[in-house]
Design an enzyme around this catalytic site. Structure first.
Site, PDB file in Angstrom:
ATOM      1  N   SER A  78      -2.802  -4.535   2.184  1.00 21.79           N
ATOM      2  CA  SER A  78      -1.878  -3.415   1.970  1.00 21.79           C
ATOM      3  C   SER A  78      -0.455  -3.945   1.946  1.00 21.79           C
ATOM      4  O   SER A  78      -0.134  -4.783   1.110  1.00 21.79           O
ATOM      5  CB  SER A  78      -2.108  -2.368   3.049  1.00 21.79           C
ATOM      6  OG  SER A  78      -1.397  -1.196   2.766  1.00 21.79           O
TER       7      SER A  78
ATOM      8  N   ASP B 221      -7.052   0.992   7.644  1.00 19.64           N
ATOM      9  CA  ASP B 221      -8.119   0.937   6.644  1.00 19.64           C
ATOM     10  C   ASP B 221      -8.716  -0.476   6.644  1.00 19.64           C
ATOM     11  O   ASP B 221      -7.998  -1.458   6.781  1.00 19.64           O
ATOM     12  CB  ASP B 221      -7.529   1.288   5.272  1.00 19.64           C
ATOM     13  CG  ASP B 221      -8.598   1.398   4.196  1.00 19.64           C
ATOM     14  OD1 ASP B 221      -9.765   1.669   4.535  1.00 19.64           O
ATOM     15  OD2 ASP B 221      -8.256   1.204   3.019  1.00 19.64           O
TER      16      ASP B 221
ATOM     17  N   HIS C 238      -3.732  -1.372  -1.557  1.00 16.56           N
ATOM     18  CA  HIS C 238      -3.198  -0.011  -1.511  1.00 16.56           C
ATOM     19  C   HIS C 238      -1.997   0.073  -2.443  1.00 16.56           C
ATOM     20  O   HIS C 238      -0.996  -0.587  -2.224  1.00 16.56           O
ATOM     21  CB  HIS C 238      -2.753   0.346  -0.092  1.00 16.56           C
ATOM     22  CG  HIS C 238      -3.901   0.476   0.861  1.00 16.56           C
ATOM     23  ND1 HIS C 238      -3.735   0.390   2.221  1.00 16.56           N
ATOM     24  CD2 HIS C 238      -5.222   0.682   0.649  1.00 16.56           C
ATOM     25  CE1 HIS C 238      -4.925   0.551   2.808  1.00 16.56           C
ATOM     26  NE2 HIS C 238      -5.835   0.720   1.876  1.00 16.56           N
TER      27      HIS C 238
END
Lengths: 190, 282
Positions: free
Chosen positions: A13, A133, A40
């Site tokens: 991310s 996540d 992401h």
């Protein structure tokens, strides 16, 4: 080179691009495994990730399309605003299910499906990032007997994601960027 | 004591349980998810298992067979979809700029929004067709297998929190009016004008089990077939192919492709980047 049945999934991310630029271009031209990547990214119409990395990698790079067969020696990015999943018949599928930890694509969704599809032949890698996540997904890969790698939080641009992954799955290998590359290559040489 | 049986390894226990559960759901309630893409259905069934507080898929199956209300809840969970107004504005821009000029040559039009979920895409088309002067000659069919989604679509009420994104998408799609012309707000919701739904037939229709019901000029079915396996996708595409007039249009989601389908030859690219296809001449 012998093509083994395994696969690699990478999730990243905040700080993802810089880390991936150290890892993906270092994979050799003969790298035999499919590599699935979730980064992401905000839901834009077209992601530039595949284009950016195609110019820098020695193996093929693409963005996923639904129902596409998995291709060995190819890096596949999840498209923006879709989850990417691996089916047991080794095809890709996409979904517009709800975001997980505000993320679509989600690393958990990819990793959990990949664990189901590849079992112990799966390698999961969690890199830098600022949310949680990927932690559940890495655990799913670990529980299936797959290999689990987490970027050393001390080397990460954002530590939250690798730390969350380690909290959820403490037996993952903790490696720096260069060691991650070595480990991904060594695994298929042996 | 007998020795335990050897576990045969081809399918995991979970995969066997899921197949049996989907078979049970079909036999008992005629909802057929047996050819849905496995990975997503498994994910949703895990959520169902958690929501109903049961430990295994076998236990979930037991519950579904004996408790129609729980079954209805799970079917809802398996069929719920969320979309946006003008999701992928480039798609609607291509409909507006490339497809509408063709549609204007027909005296009357039929448009099928297949898998309309809560109606976001239907309302987007209704607004676009009004802006382009096609509304009066058009009949829309909006179908889904989820009855509560169809009810929501027929109500046309959406949370105010989503309006900003809807408005931006509408603008990017080349909208010729202001989205706020079409709704009134109150009680935390935006109610879209019922005149947008005057020429809409809402219907419970399954792409899995139901047949062709009319002849269409345009079918939009986006991010529905990503939940199907290839066999079921081919069935749905066959249904679309048989429903479209010659040179009729089919719009898919931005990451869907006919490339991997047995029905690919029924269609030709019309706007390639936006996944808009045209029914090939017979």
């Amino acid at each position: 080179m012998i093509v083994s049945g395994g696969a690699v999934a990478i999730g990243a991310s905040a700080g993802a691009i810089q880390m991936l630029l150290r890892i993906l271009p270092a994979l050799p031209k003969t790298y035999p495994l499919p590599v699935f990547v979730v980064v992401h990214v905000p839901p834009g119409r077209r992601s530039e990730l595949a284009t950016l990395f195609a110019g820098k990698c020695r193996i093929a790079v693409q963005e996923a399309e639904d129902k596409q067969p998995v291709i060995a020696g190819t890096i596949t990015f999840a498209p923006p605003d879709y989850h990417m999943l691996i089916e047991t018949d080794r095809t890709l599928s996409l979904s517009t299910d709800d975001p997980v930890f505000f993320s679509r694509p989600s690393i958990d969704v990819l990793f959990e499906s990949a664990a189901d599809a590849y079992g112990a032949a799966m390698t999961g890698v969690i890199l830098t990032g600022a949310n949680e996540d990927g932690a559940n997904g890495l655990r799913a890969i670990g529980l299936c007997g797959g290999r689990t790698i987490v970027q050393n939080p001390a080397t990460a641009y954002a530590r939250a994601m690798p730390e969350a992954a380690l909290a959820r799955w403490p037996s993952a290998c903790v490696l720096g960027p260069d060691q991650i590359v070595e480990s991904l290559i060594a695994a298929v040489d042996s | 004591m007998d020795a335990a049986l050897t576990v045969m390894d081809e399918l995991t226990t979970e995969d066997i349980e899921i197949r049996l559960l989907l078979e049970a759901l079909y036999r008992r309630y005629h909802y057929d998810f047996r050819n849905y893409a496995q990975a997503s259905i498994k994910r949703r069934l895990r959520q169902a298992r958690q929501q109903l507080g049961v430990a295994t898929f076998s236990a979930l199956q037991d519950r579904l067979l004996h408790d129609p209300e729980a079954a209805s809840r799970v079917v809802r969970l398996l069929t719920v979809q969320v979309s946006d107004f003008f999701r992928d504005p480039g798609y609607f821009r291509a409909i507006r700029e490339k497809v509408v000029p063709h549609l204007k040559t027909y005296p009357s039009l039929k448009v099928w929004i297949a898998g309309c979920s809560a109606g976001e895409e239907l309302h987007s088309f209704a607004i676009l067709f009004r802006e382009e002067g096609l509304e009066d000659r058009t009949l829309f069919y909006a179908t889904d297998i989820n009855q509560s989604a169809l009810d929501a679509a027929a109500q046309g009420i959406y949370p105010i929190s989503r309006l900003q994104a809807f408005t931006e998408n509408h603008r990017l799609s080349g909208g010729r009016s202001s989205l706020s012309d079409y709704y009134t707000t109150g009680y935390g919701g935006a109610v879209f004008d019922k005149s947008l739904r005057e020429r809409v037939v809402f219907s419970d229709h399954s792409l899995v089990t139901d047949a062709v019901f009319s002849e269409m000029h345009l079918i939009s079915c986006r991010n529905v077939m990503i939940y199907f396996d290839r066999q079921l996708q081919d069935r749905a595409l066959g249904l679309f192919s048989d429903s479209l007039i010659r040179n009729g249009f089919l719009g898919l989601g931005s990451k869907e492709s006919l490339r991997f389908s047995a029905r690919a030859d029924d269609f030709v690219d019309f706007v390639k980047d936006e996944k808009i296809y045209q029914r090939r001449m017979a």
